[in-house]
Design a protein around this motif. Structure first.
Motif, PDB file in Angstrom:
ATOM      1  N   ASP A 377      40.447  97.001  15.528  1.00  0.00           N
ATOM      2  CA  ASP A 377      41.436  96.449  14.715  1.00  0.00           C
ATOM      3  C   ASP A 377      42.246  97.101  13.791  1.00  0.00           C
ATOM      4  O   ASP A 377      42.024  97.055  12.721  1.00  0.00           O
ATOM      5  N   ARG A 378      43.269  97.168  14.412  1.00  0.00           N
ATOM      6  CA  ARG A 378      44.501  98.691  13.288  1.00  0.00           C
ATOM      7  C   ARG A 378      45.018  98.065  12.370  1.00  0.00           C
ATOM      8  O   ARG A 378      44.864  99.110  11.733  1.00  0.00           O
ATOM      9  N   ALA A 382      44.101  99.994   9.287  1.00  0.00           N
ATOM     10  CA  ALA A 382      44.582 100.427   8.371  1.00  0.00           C
ATOM     11  C   ALA A 382      44.786 100.431   6.751  1.00  0.00           C
ATOM     12  O   ALA A 382      44.899 100.801   6.305  1.00  0.00           O
ATOM     13  N   THR A 387      41.926 105.329   9.630  1.00  0.00           N
ATOM     14  CA  THR A 387      42.331 105.886  11.193  1.00  0.00           C
ATOM     15  C   THR A 387      41.283 105.442  12.824  1.00  0.00           C
ATOM     16  O   THR A 387      40.109 105.931  12.025  1.00  0.00           O
ATOM     17  N   GLU A 388      41.908 105.668  13.685  1.00  0.00           N
ATOM     18  CA  GLU A 388      40.441 105.234  15.372  1.00  0.00           C
ATOM     19  C   GLU A 388      39.673 106.790  15.320  1.00  0.00           C
ATOM     20  O   GLU A 388      38.867 106.296  14.747  1.00  0.00           O
ATOM     21  N   THR A 469      49.152 102.599   5.767  1.00  0.00           N
ATOM     22  CA  THR A 469      48.979 102.505   7.193  1.00  0.00           C
ATOM     23  C   THR A 469      49.799 104.330   7.443  1.00  0.00           C
ATOM     24  O   THR A 469      50.292 105.130   6.650  1.00  0.00           O
TER      25      THR A 469
END
Length: 734
Positions: A377-378, A382, A387-388, A469
């Motif tokens: 779930d970005r 964030a 981060t991924e 972000t």
């Protein structure tokens, strides 16, 4: 004296192999074993010619000089012809070149030494023996005591069977010279009929060898746990011990699942549901390995029908020549879509399995391997300041350490040895999938936000969301929101930022020529790989495949076809090279053609020998055919050259041909028998691992025996026809 050529030639070959950087191995020793019978041929011809001159009441030394010099040129042509047929081997590529170039060099060194020994050691030994007797002439008057061997020799001489054979041969040759058209037509008919039988021969790349061991590949359904696979392999081992008696079985080694570290690159296993079992038979086992495998295949199908099995046989040589592939035939199904590839591969597997003679047809890549997809779930990540890439790094570090992404080193100050320093979660803490989801994400340091947050601080608002972000080029540390304030912060777990989805997918994704590929593999029962492959191709030709899906047959089949195509060029090239050498040495264009007429006739013997002994056409038998060309030419050179000598002395053509045939009958038969008897143990497969050389020896023996007959019957008749039409021959060079 003749036997001296063998140890002298082999010792010289060993010395030359050493100085050219080669070792004593199975290929160089195999080459010397092939040449043993041929090594005495030169000495046989020289000594037979010397004894012929002695029988003409010449002094021994004069007979030695005349006899050796008379055959010096033809023996040189014979040796060069035998050696030059190995020259095309240099143009082979890949593994074949590295296997057979040492074999060719070993033969070349030994044959060169044999030629020198036949013209030096053999004549000198005869002359030296005569010199010793010359000082004691009274020894000639003393009758030696009669032994058993001497009595048998006296009986043989009184019976004189060879002269009877020679008389009958001379009579038949005179009759043949009067019926040239009949002889030529009969020989031509036999040649055509024999070549018509060639398509019936089985074809394979390399002869099967009973290596006394095999590999059994076992595949349970995808997703089978490692402990379940271990239990299945234990059942398989029970089947192996049931089929193979304890006295015939040496050891069983089972490899289950994926190994650790870099070894994973070299294992045929793709997951915990697969294993391979190495089975070694006891030395001197009575039952062939293929017979045990056939029984085991039936037993496994009966007891474990839901599993996939395949067998690898042939040992290290077969694996090297087959480039490590686990099956002789690999059908590569290529295309852009994995779904279409799987559909096509399954269809092809079913078609292959229906063809008689195929074994263990299977699709190498499974498509039902369990997968766990973690969808990050970005937005939430964030907000958490992650981060991924950071989440992935933490997951990989927790499961398999940081050695692949960010390895650390410690250097021992005492030994200066470097050691990896890695971080990894204890495996005993990951007992359930839920334990994996509780992996804490600590990929970055936390910092305090340098501003005051109003309220509870549970949510930092839109400004803080934007601050948390990340964007490309500037990795940011987590701050604000849940990370603000001075209170104790809750850890972030993997389950907080991912959505778990269970799927199935391919075991591996392979590529061939930059396209996604799936492999359909199968083995062949017996030794006729070519016939089975043609049947499979005929079935596949009418098969409808999805769009953009292509099929290409590789593996041992591709190597076999490439080898046969190479020999289609190599054999004529060898004949051409021999012809050019003889043109230069004989200074005639026509005589070499007469001599080479025995070469295609030699293939009559090759075809029938392979056909009657159920031997396949393979790399070894093709090498044997190449060797046969040089040996066959040698007999024809003896007959044609001596007939030319007699014609230059004024003898009529027909009388010269008959005279040459009769006088060369003995050396031709002796060399043919010496070569054939020298190869007989190899042709019978005596000794461990001798199966690999059986086709080579049988091809040489078959071609040698038929060509010897043709050399004595057909070549003189053809030579008499050519001699009447050609210009006067050039003076004989000695």
């Amino acid at each position: 004296i003749i036997a001296l050529a063998i140890p002298l030639s082999i010792a010289t070959a060993f010395v030359l192999l050493y100085f050219t950087g080669h070792t004593i191995n199975i290929m160089t020793l195999g080459g010397l074993a092939l040449a043993v019978g041929t090594l005495v041929d030169n000495s046989i011809v020289v000594l037979e010619n010397i004894h012929r001159h002695i029988a003409m009441d010449k002094p021994v030394r004069e007979a030695v000089a005349d006899g050796a010099s008379e055959v010096a040129l033809p023996m040189l042509v014979i040796t060069i012809s035998i050696l030059i047929v190995y020259l095309p081997i240099v143009f082979f590529t890949g593994t074949i070149k590295f296997l057979f170039v040492p074999l060719g060099l070993a033969v070349a060194y030994a044959m060169g030494a044999s030629y020198l020994a036949s013209l030096t050691v053999a004549p000198v030994a005869i002359a030296a023996g005569d010199r010793e007797l010359g000082h004691l002439p009274e020894l000639a008057k003393i009758e030696a005591p009669r032994s058993v061997w001497g009595s048998l020799t006296a009986i043989w001489k009184s019976f004189n069977p060879f002269e009877r054979v020679a008389d009958r041969y001379e009579a038949f040759l005179r009759w043949g010279l009067g019926h040239k058209a009949l002889i030529v037509g009969t020989v031509g008919g036999v040649f055509l009929v024999s070549m018509a039988q060639a398509p019936r021969l089985a074809t394979e790349f390399f002869p099967k060898v009973d290596a006394g061991e095999f590999i059994l590949n076992v595949a349970a359904p995808e997703g089978t746990r490692l402990e379940k696979t271990e239990a299945i392999v234990e059942t398989v081992e029970g089947v192996i011990r049931k089929v193979i008696p304890a006295g015939e079985l040496d050891q069983i080694v089972a490899n289950i699942g994926l190994p650790q570290g870099w070894m994973v690159l070299y294992t045929p296993v793709n997951g915990p549901h697969q294993a391979f079992v190495l089975v070694s038979l006891a030395k001197g086992h009575q039952v062939r390995t293929d017979d045990y495998i056939s029984r085991m295949r039936d037993e496994l199908r009966r007891e474990l029908p839901s599993l996939k099995f395949s067998f690898q046989t042939g040992g290290v040589v077969s694996d090297v020549i087959n480039a490590g592939l686990p099956a002789p035939v690999d059908i590569k199904v290529s295309g852009p879509s994995l779904a279409d590839l799987n559909q096509a591969a399954v269809t092809i597997r079913d078609v292959v399995a229906s063809v008689p003679g195929t074994l263990d047809a299977r699709v190498q890549q499974g498509m039902d391997y369990p997968e766990i997809h973690l969808n990050v779930d970005r937005v939430l990540a964030a907000y958490m300041g992650l981060t991924e890439q950071q989440i992935l790094a933490d997951v990989v570090t927790g499961l398999s350490s940081n050695i692949s992404g960010d390895p650390g080193y410690w250097i021992d100050p005492k030994t200066n040895n470097a050691y990896f320093v890695v971080a990894q979660y204890p495996e005993q803490n990951l007992k359930r999938f839920e334990d994996f989801l509780l992996t804490p994400l600590i990929g970055v340091k936390t910092t305090e936000l340098p501003i005051r947050i109003a309220g509870t601080g549970g949510l930092g608002g839109s400004t803080l969301s934007l601050q948390n972000t990340p964007f490309a080029g500037m990795p940011m540390l987590p701050f604000g929101g849940n990370f603000s304030g001075g209170r104790h912060r809750e850890p972030i777990f993997l389950k907080d930022v991912v959505r778990v989805e269970r799927r199935t997918g391919p075991e591996t994704i392979d590529h061939y020529n930059l396209q996604r590929t799936m492999d359909v593999m199968f083995g062949v029962a017996g030794n006729d790989l070519g016939a089975v492959a043609r049947s499979v191709e005929e079935k596949l030709a009418g098969l409808g495949l999805p769009k953009d899906v292509t099929v290409d047959l590789k593996g041992e089949l591709g190597s076999m076809r490439a080898t046969i195509s190479s020999f289609a060029v190599t054999l004529p090239l060898a004949v051409l090279l021999v012809y050019l050498v003889m043109v230069g040495l004989f200074r005639s264009y026509l005589d070499p053609l007469v001599i080479l007429a025995s070469v295609p006739l030699g293939f009559i013997g090759v075809v029938w020998m392979l056909l009657l002994t159920s031997t396949s056409v393979n790399l070894e038998s093709l090498i044997g055919s190449l060797m046969m060309i040089g040996i066959v030419v040698s007999n024809s050179i003896l007959v044609v050259d001596f007939a030319n000598v007699l014609m230059r002395q004024g003898m009529p053509v027909q009388a010269a041909v008959v005279r040459a045939g009769r006088l060369r009958l003995r050396p031709v038969l002796m060399t043919a028998l010496a070569t054939s008897l020298g190869l007989l143990p190899m042709a019978l497969g005596l000794g461990e691992g001798a199966e690999a050389s059986i086709p080579l020896a049988r091809a040489v023996i078959g071609g040698m025996m038929v060509s010897a007959v043709m050399t004595l019957l057909f070549v003189p008749i053809l030579h008499s026809v050519a001699a009447r039409r050609k210009e006067p021959a050039a003076p004989h060079v000695v």
